[in-house]
Design an enzyme around this catalytic site. Structure first.
Site, PDB file in Angstrom:
ATOM      1  N   SER A   1       1.077  -1.405   0.208  1.00 19.75           N
ATOM      2  CA  SER A   1       0.292  -0.208   0.022  1.00 19.75           C
ATOM      3  C   SER A   1       0.843   1.510  -0.410  1.00 19.75           C
ATOM      4  CB  SER A   1      -1.096   0.518   1.609  1.00 19.75           C
ATOM      5  OG  SER A   1      -1.782  -1.174   0.989  1.00 19.75           O
TER       6      SER A   1
ATOM      7  N   GLY B   1      -4.350   2.048  -1.978  1.00 14.31           N
ATOM      8  CA  GLY B   1      -4.048   1.118  -0.872  1.00 14.31           C
ATOM      9  C   GLY B   1      -5.251   0.302  -1.978  1.00 14.31           C
TER      10      GLY B   1
ATOM     11  N   GLN C   1     -22.670  -5.263  24.004  1.00 18.16           N
ATOM     12  CA  GLN C   1     -24.455  -4.904  24.294  1.00 18.16           C
ATOM     13  C   GLN C   1     -24.193  -5.766  25.259  1.00 18.16           C
ATOM     14  OE1 GLN C   1     -25.318  -2.120  22.684  1.00 18.16           O
ATOM     15  NE2 GLN C   1     -28.115  -2.765  24.141  1.00 18.16           N
TER      16      GLN C   1
ATOM     17  N   GLY D   1     -22.706  -1.634  30.268  1.00 16.94           N
ATOM     18  CA  GLY D   1     -21.643  -0.596  31.268  1.00 16.94           C
ATOM     19  C   GLY D   1     -19.643  -1.381  30.788  1.00 16.94           C
TER      20      GLY D   1
ATOM     21  N   GLU E   1      -5.991  -5.660   3.788  1.00 20.40           N
ATOM     22  CA  GLU E   1      -5.896  -7.427   2.751  1.00 20.40           C
ATOM     23  C   GLU E   1      -6.904  -7.082   1.884  1.00 20.40           C
ATOM     24  OE1 GLU E   1      -3.773 -10.078   2.793  1.00 20.40           O
ATOM     25  OE2 GLU E   1      -3.010 -10.258   5.098  1.00 20.40           O
TER      26      GLU E   1
END
Length: 406
Positions: A130, A135, A359, A363, A386
């Site tokens: 890259s 890219g 989730q 918290g 990739e």
């Protein structure tokens, strides 16, 4: 040719259990520290080398396993341990695959061992493809390689980016353009040996995830390489360029960067599966033990169904990865871009599963006291590097339609 099987043999199971032990006992206890430090975990890599996990022989054994599942099993277990440390341990293999895909037997024998070093003197390697302006569009590479016939040397100039182990590697494999008029078909891969003048590390990136893995720019300023550092040799390159100029070259191994990515995409998918599985296991254990309103939260269908979907997507991803890996090991053509399918599905699954795990933990999932926060950050790269998920879909769409979709 081996028969496709979903039942790994005794050898594969032994390797799986061995790597799982290393991941649980060595990698996981060190994961949070090296994520915070954002540094290459050299002590962990050295421990892996002493055990034989970080070595050319180990990866060659898995790569040439006729079942095709040796590499996916290894990748899944190591990345179940930790993605950042895992990438530090396996990042060298991308450069090794580049040499295996494009090099001669002599080049493979010369350079591949130097990429790993020894248990007492560990080295890493870097694959540099890259660039700041190239890219997903590998045809836009600007790094140039010019042949100096009088000295039988190649002169490389340009800047590479997003290079795993870039600048700290002993051996760099660099994709450069030798004939800009041919676009991607005018490129070749070069080995830059240790200590070569003109190669330097540019910016080191501070990343969202996989922070224990070193990612940096690599600057090439009049880097002079002996002719034998061109992977595949000049005769083979000249023949390929001649075919391209005549309009005869179509796909295949004509693109040095793509030859590497095609061989590695299922393995990258297996890495994503390891991350997803790790997050799922944390969420499942939490749901069984976390009590709210007088009962474990897994007693609620909303949570239980989330976990059911998580496990289903993980297993589906593994099936796609194993199929693609078996096909590659047995020289079956990817007529429907099965390699890209496996990487696409596994990468998106890792992002989704880790988000669901956060989730379920509520918290707690948002804090660094629990590992799913780190796993979620680590998973994000798997729809990007990739080949982005969008590029994978493009490759698949072209394969199944036979049309030059853009």
């Amino acid at each position: 040719m081996s028969t496709f099987s979903l039942d790994p043999g005794a050898d594969q199971l032994a390797v799986r259990d061995w790597l799982h032990g290393f991941a649980a006992e060595v990698m996981r206890p060190a994961a949070a520290e090296w994520d915070e430090r954002e540094e290459t975990p050299w002590p962990v890599i050295q421990e892996a080398a002493k055990l034989g996990i970080y070595s050319l022989d180990f990866y060659a054994q898995q790569f040439f396993d006729p079942s095709g599942v040796g590499i996916p099993i290894a990748m899944e277990e190591l990345f179940w341990g930790d993605a950042g440390i895992g990438l530090s341990i396996v990042g060298t293999t991308l450069a090794a695959v580049a040499v295996l895909a494009n090099g001669t037997e002599e080049q493979i024998g010369t350079w591949a061992p130097q990429m790993f070093g020894t248990p007492d003197d560990v080295k890493v390697a870097a694959f540099c493809s890259s660039e700041p302006d190239a890219g997903s569009d590998v045809s836009a590479l600007r790094t140039k390689a010019v042949y100096d016939g009088a000295k039988d040397e190649w002169v490389l100039n340009g800047t590479k980016t997003w290079a795993t182990n870039g600048g700290i590697a002993a051996v760099h494999v660099v994709v450069a353009t030798v004939d800009p008029a041919l676009g991607a078909r005018g490129q070749a891969s070069f080995v830059v040996p240790p200590g070569t003048p003109g190669l330097s590390q540019g910016q080191k990136f501070k990343k969202h995830g996989i922070r224990a893995s070193h990612t940096a720019e690599v600057v090439l300023d009049d880097v002079r390489l002996p002719g034998h550092c061109l992977l595949g040799g000049k005769e083979k390159l000249d023949e390929r360029l001649a075919r391209a100029r005549e309009g005869a070259a179509r796909g295949g191994r004509g693109n040095a960067a793509m030859a590497t990515f095609e061989a590695s995409r299922p393995a990258v998918g297996a890495q994503a599966i390891g991350i997803a599985r790790a997050a799922y296991e944390v969420a499942l254990d939490y749901a069984r033990t976390r009590v709210q309103f007088g009962r474990p939260i897994i007693d609620n269908q909303g949570v239980a169904f989330q976990l059911a979907d998580m496990r289903t997507r993980i297993d589906a991803s593994r099936l796609l990865v194993w199929r693609a890996s078996w096909m590659a090991a047995n020289n079956r053509p990817f007529t429907a871009a099965e390699g890209s399918m496996s990487k696409l599905h596994a990468g998106e699954t890792a992002k989704w599963v880790t988000a669901q795990a956060m989730q379920i933990l509520g918290g707690n999932g948002f804090t660094r006291e629990y590992p799913v926060e780190r796993m979620h950050r680590d998973s994000a790269i798997y729809s990007i590097f990739e080949g982005t998920s969008e590029i994978q879909r493009l490759v698949i769409a072209r394969a199944i339609s036979g049309m030059p979709i853009r």
